[in-house]
Enzyme design. Structure first.
Site, PDB file in Angstrom:
ATOM      1  N   CYS A 174       0.849  -1.187   0.000  1.00 45.27           N
ATOM      2  CA  CYS A 174       0.000   0.000   0.000  1.00 45.27           C
ATOM      3  C   CYS A 174       0.890   1.244   0.000  1.00 45.27           C
ATOM      4  CB  CYS A 174      -0.896  -0.031   1.238  1.00 45.27           C
ATOM      5  SG  CYS A 174      -1.784   1.486   1.495  1.00 45.27           S
ATOM      6  N   TYR A 475       0.755  -5.840  11.941  1.00 37.88           N
ATOM      7  CA  TYR A 475      -0.697  -6.012  11.937  1.00 37.88           C
ATOM      8  C   TYR A 475      -1.203  -5.817  13.371  1.00 37.88           C
ATOM      9  CZ  TYR A 475      -0.532  -8.053   7.221  1.00 37.88           C
ATOM     10  OH  TYR A 475      -0.365  -8.270   5.874  1.00 37.88           O
TER      11      TYR A 475
END
Ligand SMILES: Cc1cc2nc3c(=O)[nH]c(=O)nc-3n(C[C@H](O)[C@H](O)[C@H](O)COP(=O)(O)OP(=O)(O)OC[C@H]3O[C@@H](n4cnc5c(N)ncnc54)[C@H](O)[C@@H]3O)c2cc1C
Ligand SMILES: *[C@@H]1O[C@H](CO)[C@@H](O)[C@H](O)[C@H]1NC(C)=O
Ligand SMILES: *[C@@H]1O[C@H](CO)[C@@H](O)[C@H](O)[C@H]1NC(C)=O
Ligand SMILES: *[C@@H]1O[C@H](CO)[C@@H](O)[C@H](O)[C@H]1NC(C)=O
Ligand SMILES: *[C@@H]1O[C@H](CO)[C@@H](O)[C@H](O)[C@H]1NC(C)=O
Length: 535
Positions: A174, A475
């Site tokens: 991303c 994460y």
């Protein structure tokens, strides 16, 4: 650089005296005064200060909120944001925060899944925002680059490709993700099987420590350097820049994205072959598979869809031969394959329409902005076919949460698990990301979708790593344990610490205890000190 360091040493002398009189009860206004009073002569700090009295406070805060779950009126807000314009502002922030015993949060790209970089369970707190420190200087001769932590991955990729033909960098998919959090937490992407993680290509760094010293690798020593390439920078200091080795990419790469639904295909057979080959296949090939629940095109009934997304560091002809040999069950066709430059493949992977200009990599506007929850797991043993079928059934029942399998192996399995704090190397077949996105506002809605994500995670328990059930620091998942009230006892920190770092946790604790003995650099999941001495 040397000049600046010495100028600062003099400037910092005045702080030592102040620290001596530090008081825990000083109010935030005095912190503001402290910042202004210590504004470095050549780099005024006032233009970098935003409190709720400044008109653009809200927009500065919201610009780098990447999870709308933390964009509500009840989310705890910083009383001040310091958008550092120069390294010296980082030092002033640390020293004034110590004097006034204030909780500091560090934000680079703001992509932390739990908002740890700009939300705090300890108030009052302020945010040191790094987005202005985004210089990228590429050295063509040594094929390296100094990258400031406020840069985004898209900017890193773009600037490298601009300067060095056919070079890239192994990092996330991303482009708006920030270098600060990403490199600090490991940083993985679709070249991981060929080149490892981002941290495997980091060769130097600059950090401002708790005493306000600006240190490079030589000055900080190998222990601290090791800690900040995967241990989460925010437990040890403020990382201002990383020096990276760029990597070679072919002139032409090949990508594909193919979907297979349970309604139309034998998804179980295909995924069963994927789980056997994806981690041992040619290092040039990374095939991710994402599972979601869709309406079947024929029946209109809910069905499971597996989408295979790949990057191949080579042309389509060689890719087809690799696939035919190792993964024929996917039935990949020449027409599924798209050849392009590596830089264009970054856009493809993040779902930009074909033909999008690579200049889009410089945009800081996120493509999608939703409320979200993420969790992670690692898989070390194959999942029996009948169990795969049960997983599909469960996903269809829950409907909303998705799962992504990211294959490991290749270079990842060759690097020792203690080379960096990131421990998940040989023996890991793939990583799971659980993901739920929603647009509905409100706490009740959020709790509902978070609960669905937890249900899927719970269902997967028998199939994933255990003792410990490991997780990926990038994460961020506060479900797996937090330091109570930010005051982090060692025993609380050990719970999530072992999941994120396994055998590397103890070394991180030792380094933390040495470089930040009073635990100034702390957050909900920072590395604790040992022994616990209270605060
Ligand atoms: C849309 C999206 C896509 C993603 N894709 C990937 C992917 O492909 N691969 C992957 O590995 N991860 C991915 N991630 C996760 C991402 O790597 C992490 O969230 C990462 O921490 C984000 O970095 P940031 O600077 O944007 O975050 P921030 O929220 O600014 O920071 C994250 C953490 O790092 C600390 N930190 C930030 N800057 C500094 C600094 N300069 N010094 C010390 N500590 C600092 C913060 O305090 C916080 O604890 C993705 C996240 C999102 C939202
Ligand atoms: C915000 O207000 C403070 C004083 O209240 C001032 O010092 C600072 O310069 C202002 N910030 C900006 C960016 O104008
Ligand atoms: C975040 O919240 C603010 C204040 O309610 C709102 O104005 C803004 O539109 C929100 N941002 C997004 C992207 O929804
Ligand atoms: C799937 O079908 C249901 C009704 O059966 C409908 O409510 C829903 O909007 C559909 N979803 C999509 C993505 O088309
Ligand atoms: C795949 O391999 C088989 C032999 O194993 C061969 O007959 C076939 O032509 C190959 N197909 C492609 C597309 O290469």
């Amino acid at each position: 650089m040397k000049m600046e360091i010495s100028r600062f040493s003099i400037f910092l002398l005045s702080f030592s005296a102040l620290l001596f009189f530090a008081s825990a009860t000083t109010a935030p206004e005095n912190f503001l005064q402290c910042l202004l009073r210590h504004s470095p002569p050549s780099y005024p700090i006032a233009p970098a200060i935003f409190t709720s009295n400044n008109a653009s406070y809200s927009s500065v805060l919201e610009t780098y909120i990447r999870n709308l779950r933390f964009n509500t009126s009840t989310t705890p807000k910083p009383f001040l944001i310091l958008t550092a314009l120069h390294e010296s502002h980082v030092k002033v922030a640390i020293l004034c925060a110590r004097i006034h015993d204030l909780q500091m949060k560090i934000r680079s790209g703001g992509h932390d899944y739990e908002g740890v970089s700009y939300v705090s369970d300890v108030v009052p707190f302020f945010v040191l925002d790094m987005f202005n420190l985004r210089d990228i200087s590429v050295d063509v001769k040594t094929e390296t680059a100094w990258v400031q932590t406020g840069a985004t991955l898209g900017e890193v990729y773009y600037r490298i490709a601009e300067k060095i033909k056919f070079h890239g960098f192994p990092a996330g998919v991303c482009p708006t993700v920030g270098v600060g959090g990403h490199f600090g937490g490991g940083g993985y992407g679709n070249m991981m099987r060929k080149y490892g993680l981002s941290v495997d290509q980091i060769i130097d760094a600059k950090i401002v420590d708790v005493y306000g010293n600006l240190l490079d690798r030589k000055a900080m020593g190998e222990d601290l350097f090791w800690a900040i390439i995967g241990g989460g920078g925010s437990s040890f200091g403020v990382v201002v820049a990383y020096k990276i080795r760029t990597v070679r990419v072919p002139e032409t790469v090949t990508v594909f994205r193919v979907g297979r639904t349970l309604e139309d295909n034998d998804v179980t057979e295909i995924v069963d072959q994927w789980q056997r080959v994806a981690h041992v296949i040619d290092k040039d090939l990374f095939i991710r598979v994402t599972f979601d629940v869709v309406n079947g095109s024929r029946s209109g009934k809910k069905t499971l869809r597996a989408t295979f997304i790949a990057l191949f560091l080579g042309d389509s002809e060689r890719l087809l031969s690799v696939m035919n040999k190792s993964f024929p069950k996917l039935g990949l066709k020449k027409s599924d394959c798209l050849e392009m430059s590596w830089l264009q493949s970054v856009l493809f992977w993040t779902n930009f329409p074909q033909g999008t200009s690579v200049d889009e990599l410089l945009s800081r506007t996120p493509q999608v902005l939703t409320h979200l929850k993420r969790k992670s797991d690692y898989v070390k043993t194959l999942i029996p076919k009948e169990k795969l079928n049960q997983i599909w059934k469960k996903m269809i029942e829950l409907e909303k949460p998705t799962m992504t399998f990211n294959p490991y192996g290749g270079r990842m399995a060759e690097i020792p698990s203690n080379a960096t704090p990131f421990p998940h190397r040989a023996g890991n077949l793939w990583k799971i990301q659980y993901a739920t996105n929603w647009d509905e506002q409100g706490t009740q809605q959020a709790n509902h979708f978070i609960d669905l994500t937890r249900k899927l995670y719970k269902f997967m328990t028998p199939f994933v790593a255990k003792n410990p059930r490991t997780a990926f620091l990038n994460y961020r998942d506060l479900d797996i344990g937090v330091n109570h009230n930010g005051k982090r006892s060692y025993y609380e920190g050990r719970v999530f610490g072992i999941k994120y770092f396994e055998g590397n946790f103890d070394r991180l604790v030792k380094i933390k205890t040495k470089v930040d003995p009073h635990n100034f650099f702390r957050n909900e999941q920072s590395i604790p000190r040992f022994p616990y001495v209270g605060r």
